[in-house]
Design an enzyme around this catalytic site. Sequence first.
Site, PDB file in Angstrom:
ATOM      1  N   ASN A  52     -18.945 -43.297  -3.896  1.00  0.00           N
ATOM      2  CA  ASN A  52     -20.213 -42.643  -3.559  1.00  0.00           C
ATOM      3  C   ASN A  52     -20.986 -43.444  -2.500  1.00  0.00           C
ATOM      4  O   ASN A  52     -22.188 -43.261  -2.342  1.00  0.00           O
ATOM      5  CB  ASN A  52     -21.080 -42.489  -4.807  1.00  0.00           C
ATOM      6  CG  ASN A  52     -20.392 -41.677  -5.885  1.00  0.00           C
ATOM      7  OD1 ASN A  52     -19.775 -40.660  -5.611  1.00  0.00           O
ATOM      8  ND2 ASN A  52     -20.488 -42.137  -7.119  1.00  0.00           N
ATOM      9  N   HIS A 134     -26.077 -34.475 -15.412  1.00  0.00           N
ATOM     10  CA  HIS A 134     -25.355 -35.738 -15.616  1.00  0.00           C
ATOM     11  C   HIS A 134     -25.529 -36.240 -17.054  1.00  0.00           C
ATOM     12  O   HIS A 134     -26.593 -36.054 -17.665  1.00  0.00           O
ATOM     13  CB  HIS A 134     -25.912 -36.771 -14.638  1.00  0.00           C
ATOM     14  CG  HIS A 134     -25.140 -38.042 -14.576  1.00  0.00           C
ATOM     15  ND1 HIS A 134     -25.411 -39.113 -15.384  1.00  0.00           N
ATOM     16  CD2 HIS A 134     -24.094 -38.410 -13.798  1.00  0.00           C
ATOM     17  CE1 HIS A 134     -24.571 -40.106 -15.104  1.00  0.00           C
ATOM     18  NE2 HIS A 134     -23.769 -39.703 -14.143  1.00  0.00           N
ATOM     19  N   GLU A 180     -30.833 -31.700 -11.063  1.00  0.00           N
ATOM     20  CA  GLU A 180     -30.373 -32.594  -9.999  1.00  0.00           C
ATOM     21  C   GLU A 180     -30.530 -31.904  -8.658  1.00  0.00           C
ATOM     22  O   GLU A 180     -30.586 -30.676  -8.599  1.00  0.00           O
ATOM     23  CB  GLU A 180     -28.895 -32.962 -10.236  1.00  0.00           C
ATOM     24  CG  GLU A 180     -28.717 -33.769 -11.500  1.00  0.00           C
ATOM     25  CD  GLU A 180     -27.257 -34.009 -11.881  1.00  0.00           C
ATOM     26  OE1 GLU A 180     -26.401 -34.069 -10.977  1.00  0.00           O
ATOM     27  OE2 GLU A 180     -26.990 -34.128 -13.077  1.00  0.00           O
ATOM     28  N   SER A 184     -23.152 -33.755  -9.355  1.00  0.00           N
ATOM     29  CA  SER A 184     -22.251 -34.858  -9.020  1.00  0.00           C
ATOM     30  C   SER A 184     -20.779 -34.485  -9.029  1.00  0.00           C
ATOM     31  O   SER A 184     -19.980 -35.153  -8.383  1.00  0.00           O
ATOM     32  CB  SER A 184     -22.506 -36.034  -9.953  1.00  0.00           C
ATOM     33  OG  SER A 184     -22.424 -35.629 -11.302  1.00  0.00           O
ATOM     34  N   ASP A 209     -33.379 -35.488 -10.366  1.00  0.00           N
ATOM     35  CA  ASP A 209     -32.451 -36.600 -10.141  1.00  0.00           C
ATOM     36  C   ASP A 209     -31.789 -36.399  -8.776  1.00  0.00           C
ATOM     37  O   ASP A 209     -30.998 -35.477  -8.592  1.00  0.00           O
ATOM     38  CB  ASP A 209     -31.416 -36.597 -11.281  1.00  0.00           C
ATOM     39  CG  ASP A 209     -30.367 -37.704 -11.146  1.00  0.00           C
ATOM     40  OD1 ASP A 209     -30.273 -38.323 -10.069  1.00  0.00           O
ATOM     41  OD2 ASP A 209     -29.640 -37.929 -12.127  1.00  0.00           O
ATOM     42  N   HIS A 212     -27.360 -38.124  -5.732  1.00  0.00           N
ATOM     43  CA  HIS A 212     -26.437 -37.847  -4.617  1.00  0.00           C
ATOM     44  C   HIS A 212     -27.149 -37.189  -3.436  1.00  0.00           C
ATOM     45  O   HIS A 212     -26.499 -36.754  -2.492  1.00  0.00           O
ATOM     46  CB  HIS A 212     -25.281 -36.957  -5.081  1.00  0.00           C
ATOM     47  CG  HIS A 212     -24.475 -37.585  -6.176  1.00  0.00           C
ATOM     48  ND1 HIS A 212     -23.464 -38.480  -5.927  1.00  0.00           N
ATOM     49  CD2 HIS A 212     -24.558 -37.481  -7.521  1.00  0.00           C
ATOM     50  CE1 HIS A 212     -22.939 -38.882  -7.083  1.00  0.00           C
ATOM     51  NE2 HIS A 212     -23.596 -38.299  -8.063  1.00  0.00           N
ATOM     52  N   LYS A 243     -25.455 -45.613  -4.746  1.00  0.00           N
ATOM     53  CA  LYS A 243     -24.599 -44.622  -4.085  1.00  0.00           C
ATOM     54  C   LYS A 243     -24.826 -44.716  -2.574  1.00  0.00           C
ATOM     55  O   LYS A 243     -24.381 -45.685  -1.976  1.00  0.00           O
ATOM     56  CB  LYS A 243     -24.844 -43.256  -4.702  1.00  0.00           C
ATOM     57  CG  LYS A 243     -24.257 -43.264  -6.124  1.00  0.00           C
ATOM     58  CD  LYS A 243     -24.609 -42.116  -7.001  1.00  0.00           C
ATOM     59  CE  LYS A 243     -23.895 -42.307  -8.344  1.00  0.00           C
ATOM     60  NZ  LYS A 243     -24.551 -41.629  -9.443  1.00  0.00           N
TER      61      LYS A 243
HETATM   62  C1  LIG Z   1     -24.475 -41.862 -10.878  1.00  0.00           C
HETATM   63  C2  LIG Z   1     -25.487 -40.958 -11.451  1.00  0.00           C
HETATM   64  C3  LIG Z   1     -26.465 -41.447 -12.313  1.00  0.00           C
HETATM   65  C4  LIG Z   1     -26.429 -42.835 -12.878  1.00  0.00           C
HETATM   66  O1  LIG Z   1     -26.793 -43.786 -11.939  1.00  0.00           O
HETATM   67  P1  LIG Z   1     -26.218 -45.275 -12.081  1.00  0.00           P
HETATM   68  O2  LIG Z   1     -27.090 -46.076 -11.204  1.00  0.00           O
HETATM   69  O3  LIG Z   1     -24.793 -45.210 -11.636  1.00  0.00           O
HETATM   70  O4  LIG Z   1     -26.345 -45.639 -13.533  1.00  0.00           O
HETATM   71  C5  LIG Z   1     -27.469 -40.590 -12.699  1.00  0.00           C
HETATM   72  N1  LIG Z   1     -27.494 -39.303 -12.297  1.00  0.00           N
HETATM   73  C6  LIG Z   1     -26.535 -38.794 -11.509  1.00  0.00           C
HETATM   74  C7  LIG Z   1     -26.603 -37.371 -11.102  1.00  0.00           C
HETATM   75  C8  LIG Z   1     -25.499 -39.605 -11.067  1.00  0.00           C
HETATM   76  O5  LIG Z   1     -24.529 -39.092 -10.317  1.00  0.00           O
END
Ligand SMILES: *Cc1c(COP(=O)(O)O)cnc(C)c1O
Length: 387
Positions: A52, A134, A180, A184, A209, A212, A243
């Site tokens: 990522n 997620h 989101e 993801s 969230d 990405h 990411k």
């Molecule tokens: C990767 C991810 C997380 C978690 O983040 P980390 O910093 O890896 O713990 C949370 N939400 C989504 C949508 C993700 O893809």
Amino acid sequence: MESGRSSFEGFLSSSLAEIERDGLLRSLRRLSRGPAARVISEGRELVNFSSNDYLGLASHPALVEAAMHEQAGSGASRLVCGTLDAHARLEDEIAAFKRTDAALAFSSGYAAAMGTIPAICSKNDVIILDKLSHACLVDAAKLSGAVLRVFPHNDVGRLESHLKWAATSHPRARVLVVMESVYSMDGDLGPLAEVVELKERHGAWLFLDEAHGVGVLGERGRGLVEQLGLEERVEVQMGTLGKALGSHGAYIAGTRALRDFLLNRARSFIYSTAPPPMVAASAAKAVEIVGGAEGAERREALWRNIRALETALGGPQLSSAIVPIICGGESHAVLAAADLLQKGFLVPAIRYPTVARGKARLRVTLSANHSPEEVSALAAALNLPAA
Ligand SMILES: *Cc1c(COP(=O)(O)O)cnc(C)c1O
């Protein structure tokens, strides 16, 4: 022992045998990092389409350099020992980049969700989530003890019926919608504009969230909120620093009151050692880069690669750096990934329980670090029928 209590090792091995029988056994692949978007695995160089690290910042010398001027450890929770300059600088950078009043840094995205959602909602409140949320959002919502409602992926009609239901059945509850910006495992966008309208009409709040989305979407990389001009209308913006930002950790960005509230109530912030200052410093550098001219250039290179793969696939328009290639059966996806590996490409097979059973897929992720030749070689190796 046939009956009664079985041994611990027996429990572990029979569980593993069951996972393997279902074609779902996972194990860790040992890698070392190669140049650009390449990795070395078992002595072979592979083009990495599994990370990522969308902007190629994880190996950026400026991030490494920034880390070298800081301590390795922070020593304690920030509320116990005081907050270090590195953390304060990181949060100032994030707030300036995201154009919010304030930000609070967490050790990971997982920790940010687990701390924030249960701080806002508890028993008798209502949390409404997208079905493809997620795992950390689902776990956080469960931990909160709130009443949970799930709507089918991106189905705003069903979201609206849940909002109406909450208004009549829980008139005094806080209602939080969780979604989101980029999903993801599917790489598609959440219907943010419609959700913002709905949550405002029904007096609910929104937790978004952007794990990405940040760095990838929006003219300046501020995410889907920037792309759609909705930055003022989302109560809680979460993003990750591991990411596109190429470092580690996460943030919640919003008002000063949100930050003050979370540092009093988010248990994963309060009861956990602060992120390493080295990491905070590298993340602060990453935020600075992503919001500046170099970030814009890297974003352009990334989107050139996305458009190139989109053309090669001849399929629908891609909206992010995540490209799912649905295989269906679990073993089909595993075989397809093995075939690509043999051809020199690292592309993960994603299976249940990360995605639904029968929806196994290859998950290709693109980076600004991929050369155009690497992208076209991947498209050829995917062996797709001509468009
Ligand atoms: C990767 C991810 C997380 C978690 O983040 P980390 O910093 O890896 O713990 C949370 N939400 C989504 C949508 C993700 O893809």
